[in-house]
Design a protein around this motif. Structure first.
Motif, PDB file in Angstrom:
ATOM      1  N   VAL A  38      19.085  30.493  30.713  1.00 42.66           N
ATOM      2  CA  VAL A  38      19.146  29.805  32.004  1.00 42.66           C
ATOM      3  C   VAL A  38      17.727  29.607  32.522  1.00 42.66           C
ATOM      4  O   VAL A  38      16.819  30.344  32.134  1.00 42.66           O
ATOM      5  N   PRO A  39      17.488  28.626  33.385  1.00 43.30           N
ATOM      6  CA  PRO A  39      16.177  28.496  34.007  1.00 43.30           C
ATOM      7  C   PRO A  39      15.846  29.758  34.808  1.00 43.30           C
ATOM      8  O   PRO A  39      16.743  30.412  35.351  1.00 43.30           O
ATOM      9  N   LYS A 109      26.807  26.864  33.514  1.00 46.65           N
ATOM     10  CA  LYS A 109      25.564  26.134  33.230  1.00 46.65           C
ATOM     11  C   LYS A 109      25.858  24.671  32.926  1.00 46.65           C
ATOM     12  O   LYS A 109      25.148  23.775  33.410  1.00 46.65           O
ATOM     13  N   GLU A 110      26.884  24.424  32.146  1.00 44.42           N
ATOM     14  CA  GLU A 110      27.234  23.038  31.812  1.00 44.42           C
ATOM     15  C   GLU A 110      27.763  22.293  33.036  1.00 44.42           C
ATOM     16  O   GLU A 110      27.402  21.135  33.277  1.00 44.42           O
ATOM     17  N   ARG A 111      28.603  22.974  33.811  1.00 43.38           N
ATOM     18  CA  ARG A 111      29.192  22.323  34.978  1.00 43.38           C
ATOM     19  C   ARG A 111      28.133  21.994  36.035  1.00 43.38           C
ATOM     20  O   ARG A 111      28.166  20.934  36.665  1.00 43.38           O
ATOM     21  N   ALA A 308      11.357  27.681  29.580  1.00 47.39           N
ATOM     22  CA  ALA A 308      11.659  27.772  28.145  1.00 47.39           C
ATOM     23  C   ALA A 308      12.784  26.814  27.781  1.00 47.39           C
ATOM     24  O   ALA A 308      13.701  26.567  28.562  1.00 47.39           O
ATOM     25  N   ARG A 309      12.718  26.294  26.568  1.00 44.49           N
ATOM     26  CA  ARG A 309      13.718  25.329  26.111  1.00 44.49           C
ATOM     27  C   ARG A 309      15.098  25.981  25.981  1.00 44.49           C
ATOM     28  O   ARG A 309      15.220  27.144  25.615  1.00 44.49           O
ATOM     29  N   ASP A 310      16.095  25.197  26.273  1.00 43.79           N
ATOM     30  CA  ASP A 310      17.481  25.659  26.131  1.00 43.79           C
ATOM     31  C   ASP A 310      17.847  25.624  24.646  1.00 43.79           C
ATOM     32  O   ASP A 310      18.046  24.560  24.063  1.00 43.79           O
ATOM     33  N   ASP A 311      17.926  26.799  24.030  1.00 44.16           N
ATOM     34  CA  ASP A 311      18.197  26.877  22.586  1.00 44.16           C
ATOM     35  C   ASP A 311      19.501  27.611  22.300  1.00 44.16           C
ATOM     36  O   ASP A 311      19.648  28.262  21.259  1.00 44.16           O
TER      37      ASP A 311
END
Length: 373
Positions: A38-39, A109-111, A308-311
């Protein structure tokens, strides 16, 4: 009965405390609650806080019921194996609750499109290759000294050893001793294990020094300083643990060669080094993970504005397993707990796993040969 009660109680109490504290950001990277990237500004979002509260609210009553039940059964049966059965059950409950929290945060997170309005980036510090943290070879010396002294003592005692030696084994009724035929493999089996432990921990320490660092893209310079301190303390903890494990194996060898069957001495020989290893390693690693050592650098460094990138796509099993064939790193920072985990898709890991499996099969064959002899 008292020993079984105490062992079961200590096992379940410590396990329950660890599982209860598992979601804490002090024990995991703060930006990956329950293994979900998550951010940073969402690390303490209401959704995250609610999942931590829910996890603990459901785990606590189950642990409160399971622990006294296991203690009562262990006391009646006079066996520590009841705790060994109850512990996996408690872990299974915690794993289920963790998985549910992980899925809930993925959906949140998606919502909420948490990464929709942030700038993602990556950071790399080439000085970790041009000027790496060196392996502290002096910390390997204690393990080697214990190994050499044990081997020399075994060579001196070997000609006078009896035809059979007592080998301690843990069973349902407690520790029992099984007499094994005296051969080179049985007499020096634990010395060979010492050699393997020393080589494995030195190799692990060298691999950790080359593992991918967990750098903060918002403040890279301060995170590099923190990472270097983390590496130094972690490697010293690994090598110190290796010396203590060798000391334990040395004591077990001495008991076997002398024919000593004392349960209290066995407890001291095994429990003493293990307690010292735990006491010495845990504080060092936890202290290294705190950012206070780089506070001066961090205060003078401006925030880059990157996250950081969402991986998440490369992580499986609720953030505990990393699989990425396109990643050149063998070791990557863990999402659950501190330290590193392996990239299961890396060719080096696959080759190393095959070699370890072959050695394990060879050791099992030797053990069967010794037992039958």
């Amino acid at each position: 009965m008292l020993v079984s009660l105490l062992v079961n109680f200590a096992t379940l109490l410590m396990l329950g405390a660890v599982l209860y504290a598992a979601p804490s950001p002090r024990l995991n990277p703060p930006a990956v609650p329950f293994g979900v990237r998550v951010p940073p500004d969402r690390a303490d979002a209401p959704e995250v806080t609610e999942q931590r509260r829910r996890y603990r609210a459901l785990l606590t009553p189950i642990a409160v019921v399971l622990t006294p039940t296991a203690l009562a059964l262990g006391a009646v049966l006079d066996s520590v194996l009841v705790g060994a059965v109850a512990a996996p059950l408690l872990c299974a409950v915690a794993a289920t609750l963790w998985w549910n929290a992980h899925r809930a945060l993925v959906r949140a997170k998606e919502r909420g499109n948490w990464y929709g309005q942030v700038r993602q980036g990556a950071v790399m510090d080439t000085s970790l290759r041009t000027d790496p943290v060196r392996l502290p070879w002096l910390w390997v010396v204690p393990s080697l000294v214990v190994l050499v002294v044990t081997a020399a003592a075994g060579a001196f005692a070997y000609p006078d050893l009896p035809a059979t030696m007592p080998l301690p084994e843990r069973g349902v009724g407690g520790t029992a001793h099984r007499d094994v035929a005296t051969t080179f493999w049985s007499a020096f089996g634990l010395v060979l294990v010492q050699t393997g432990v020393t080589a494995a921990l030195v190799g692990t320490a060298a691999a950790v020094l080359r593992a991918r660092p967990d750098l903060d893209v918002s403040r890279p310079r301060s995170s590099v300083a923190r990472h270097r301190r983390h590496l130094a303390l972690t490697v010293r903890a690994l090598l110190g643990t290796g010396a203590l494990l060798n000391l334990m194996l040395s004591g077990l060898s001495a008991m076997m060669w002398s024919g000593n069957r004392s349960g209290s001495l066995l407890l001291l020989v095994v429990g003493g080094p293990l307690l010292l290893a735990a006491a010495g390693s845990a504080p060092a690693v936890l202290r290294a993970a705190r950012p206070d050592g780089a506070a001066g650098v961090e205060a003078a460094e401006e925030d880059s504005g990157l996250v950081a990138r969402d991986d998440d796509r490369h992580w499986r099993a609720a953030g505990t397993v990393y699989v990425n064939a396109g990643d050149p790193a063998v070791l990557v920072p863990r999402r659950v707990g501190r330290g590193w985990t392996v990239n299961l898709a890396h060719p080096r890991f696959l080759a190393g796993s095959g070699a370890v499996l072959a050695l394990a099969l060879a050791a099992a064959a030797v053990h069967l040969a010794v037992g039958s002899g």
